[in-house]
Design a protein around this motif. Structure first.
Motif, PDB file in Angstrom:
ATOM      1  N   PHE A 170      12.929 -12.095  -8.150  1.00 45.54           N
ATOM      2  CA  PHE A 170      13.019 -11.212  -6.995  1.00 45.54           C
ATOM      3  C   PHE A 170      11.623 -10.777  -6.593  1.00 45.54           C
ATOM      4  CE2 PHE A 170      16.945 -10.695  -9.389  1.00 45.54           C
ATOM      5  CZ  PHE A 170      17.905 -10.870  -8.414  1.00 45.54           C
ATOM      6  N   GLU A 171      11.285 -11.023  -5.329  1.00 41.85           N
ATOM      7  CA  GLU A 171       9.997 -10.591  -4.785  1.00 41.85           C
ATOM      8  C   GLU A 171      10.270  -9.512  -3.749  1.00 41.85           C
ATOM      9  OE1 GLU A 171       7.828 -13.970  -3.316  1.00 41.85           O
ATOM     10  OE2 GLU A 171       8.069 -15.078  -5.210  1.00 41.85           O
ATOM     11  N   PHE A 172       9.865  -8.281  -4.066  1.00 40.03           N
ATOM     12  CA  PHE A 172      10.060  -7.130  -3.187  1.00 40.03           C
ATOM     13  C   PHE A 172       8.762  -6.886  -2.424  1.00 40.03           C
ATOM     14  CE2 PHE A 172      12.795  -6.650  -6.822  1.00 40.03           C
ATOM     15  CZ  PHE A 172      13.961  -6.064  -6.358  1.00 40.03           C
ATOM     16  N   THR A 173       8.831  -6.774  -1.120  1.00 43.36           N
ATOM     17  CA  THR A 173       7.663  -6.446  -0.297  1.00 43.36           C
ATOM     18  C   THR A 173       8.046  -5.315   0.652  1.00 43.36           C
ATOM     19  OG1 THR A 173       6.953  -8.762  -0.358  1.00 43.36           O
ATOM     20  CG2 THR A 173       5.902  -7.325   1.275  1.00 43.36           C
ATOM     21  N   ILE A 174       7.304  -4.218   0.559  1.00 40.72           N
ATOM     22  CA  ILE A 174       7.555  -3.057   1.422  1.00 40.72           C
ATOM     23  C   ILE A 174       6.562  -3.110   2.572  1.00 40.72           C
ATOM     24  CG2 ILE A 174       7.588  -0.525   1.501  1.00 40.72           C
ATOM     25  CD1 ILE A 174       8.435  -0.556  -1.404  1.00 40.72           C
ATOM     26  N   ASN A 175       6.945  -2.541   3.713  1.00 39.65           N
ATOM     27  CA  ASN A 175       6.095  -2.596   4.902  1.00 39.65           C
ATOM     28  C   ASN A 175       4.724  -1.932   4.686  1.00 39.65           C
ATOM     29  OD1 ASN A 175       7.935  -0.194   5.054  1.00 39.65           O
ATOM     30  ND2 ASN A 175       6.562   0.332   6.726  1.00 39.65           N
ATOM     31  N   THR A 176       4.557  -1.135   3.649  1.00 40.11           N
ATOM     32  CA  THR A 176       3.257  -0.513   3.344  1.00 40.11           C
ATOM     33  C   THR A 176       2.302  -1.501   2.685  1.00 40.11           C
ATOM     34  OG1 THR A 176       4.029   0.200   1.170  1.00 40.11           O
ATOM     35  CG2 THR A 176       4.301   1.756   3.008  1.00 40.11           C
ATOM     36  N   GLY A 177       2.843  -2.659   2.300  1.00 38.81           N
ATOM     37  CA  GLY A 177       2.030  -3.665   1.622  1.00 38.81           C
ATOM     38  C   GLY A 177       2.292  -3.712   0.122  1.00 38.81           C
ATOM     39  N   LYS A 178       2.999  -2.733  -0.395  1.00 38.11           N
ATOM     40  CA  LYS A 178       3.321  -2.724  -1.823  1.00 38.11           C
ATOM     41  C   LYS A 178       4.228  -3.904  -2.135  1.00 38.11           C
ATOM     42  CE  LYS A 178       5.304   0.168  -5.452  1.00 38.11           C
ATOM     43  NZ  LYS A 178       5.826   1.492  -5.789  1.00 38.11           N
ATOM     44  N   ARG A 179       3.898  -4.607  -3.238  1.00 37.88           N
ATOM     45  CA  ARG A 179       4.687  -5.769  -3.643  1.00 37.88           C
ATOM     46  C   ARG A 179       5.043  -5.658  -5.110  1.00 37.88           C
ATOM     47  NH1 ARG A 179       1.396 -10.840  -2.489  1.00 37.88           N
ATOM     48  NH2 ARG A 179       3.286 -11.795  -3.266  1.00 37.88           N
ATOM     49  N   LEU A 180       6.190  -6.219  -5.459  1.00 33.42           N
ATOM     50  CA  LEU A 180       6.659  -6.184  -6.831  1.00 33.42           C
ATOM     51  C   LEU A 180       7.458  -7.448  -7.079  1.00 33.42           C
ATOM     52  CD1 LEU A 180       6.924  -4.358  -9.377  1.00 33.42           C
ATOM     53  CD2 LEU A 180       8.974  -3.423  -8.352  1.00 33.42           C
ATOM     54  N   VAL A 181       7.228  -8.073  -8.214  1.00 35.15           N
ATOM     55  CA  VAL A 181       7.956  -9.295  -8.568  1.00 35.15           C
ATOM     56  C   VAL A 181       8.582  -9.093  -9.942  1.00 35.15           C
ATOM     57  CG1 VAL A 181       7.756 -11.768  -9.061  1.00 35.15           C
ATOM     58  CG2 VAL A 181       6.367 -10.740  -7.254  1.00 35.15           C
TER      59      VAL A 181
END
Length: 187
Positions: A170-181
């Motif tokens: 799962f690759e999470f990307t928030i509109n603020t630029g924060k990313r988490l995999v």
């Protein structure tokens, strides 16, 4: 994690309900959504789960007819200005995707989403590629899911490969630029 644990995790999601009040106007019950300030006929929610706030707690039941809620063996009659909350429905493709996930991937996905201040009920779009694949030996691809919590947008790419090993990424990307995999592999 069994089905009951999954349901419990889903029950405690933020924004799982439309909350508001009800009023009887011209012999018809109207629901006024607290968040959107929109009005809807309560009849539109017949046979759906509804909760009513009585005696300082939420009491769960099913709206059996306009103005009447069945809670166990009891029938609760609505009164003007009662506070109610009506369970939201998940987007069908997301619901199917969650049902098809193994328990570990489901738990990791939902808890990570929650840690980013999003709920599964914030889903505004879900493309479930997995639902188009037959029960062949090797199933792989990507699902796309978009969430909106009214403050931020989160895009999730769910890369999956189900063959000799089960792999969910799962690759999470928030509109603020924060990313988490996060990645879950099962042999």
């Amino acid at each position: 994690m069994n089905r009951q644990q999954r349901i419990k995790l889903m029950d405690f999601q933020l924004r799982a309900y439309n909350e508001g009040s009800v009023e009887q106007i011209s012999d018809q019950w109207i629901f006024f959504d607290e968040e959107t300030e929109e009005a809807a006929m309560l009849d539109d929610f017949l046979q759906q789960e509804i909760e009513i706030f009585r005696v300082n707690r939420w009491k769960k039941g099913i709206l059996i007819e306009s103005g009447k809620i069945r809670s166990g063996n009891d029938i609760i009659m609505l009164r003007d200005h009662d506070l109610v909350r009506i369970r939201k429905h998940l987007i069908y493709s997301l619901e199917r995707l969650l049902e098809g996930m193994n328990d570990d991937a489901f738990f990791q996905f939902v808890t990570t989403l929650n840690s980013l201040d999003f709920s599964i009920f914030d889903c505004i779009y879900c493309y479930n590629h997995l639902s188009f694949l037959s029960e062949e030996n090797r199933r792989d691809g990507v699902n796309f899911i978009v969430f909106d919590n009214q403050e931020q947008i989160c895009n999730v790419q769910h890369h999956f490969c189900y063959f000799e090993k089960v792999n969910d990424r799962f690759e999470f990307t928030i509109n603020t630029g924060k990313r988490l995999v996060i990645e879950k592999m099962i042999s």
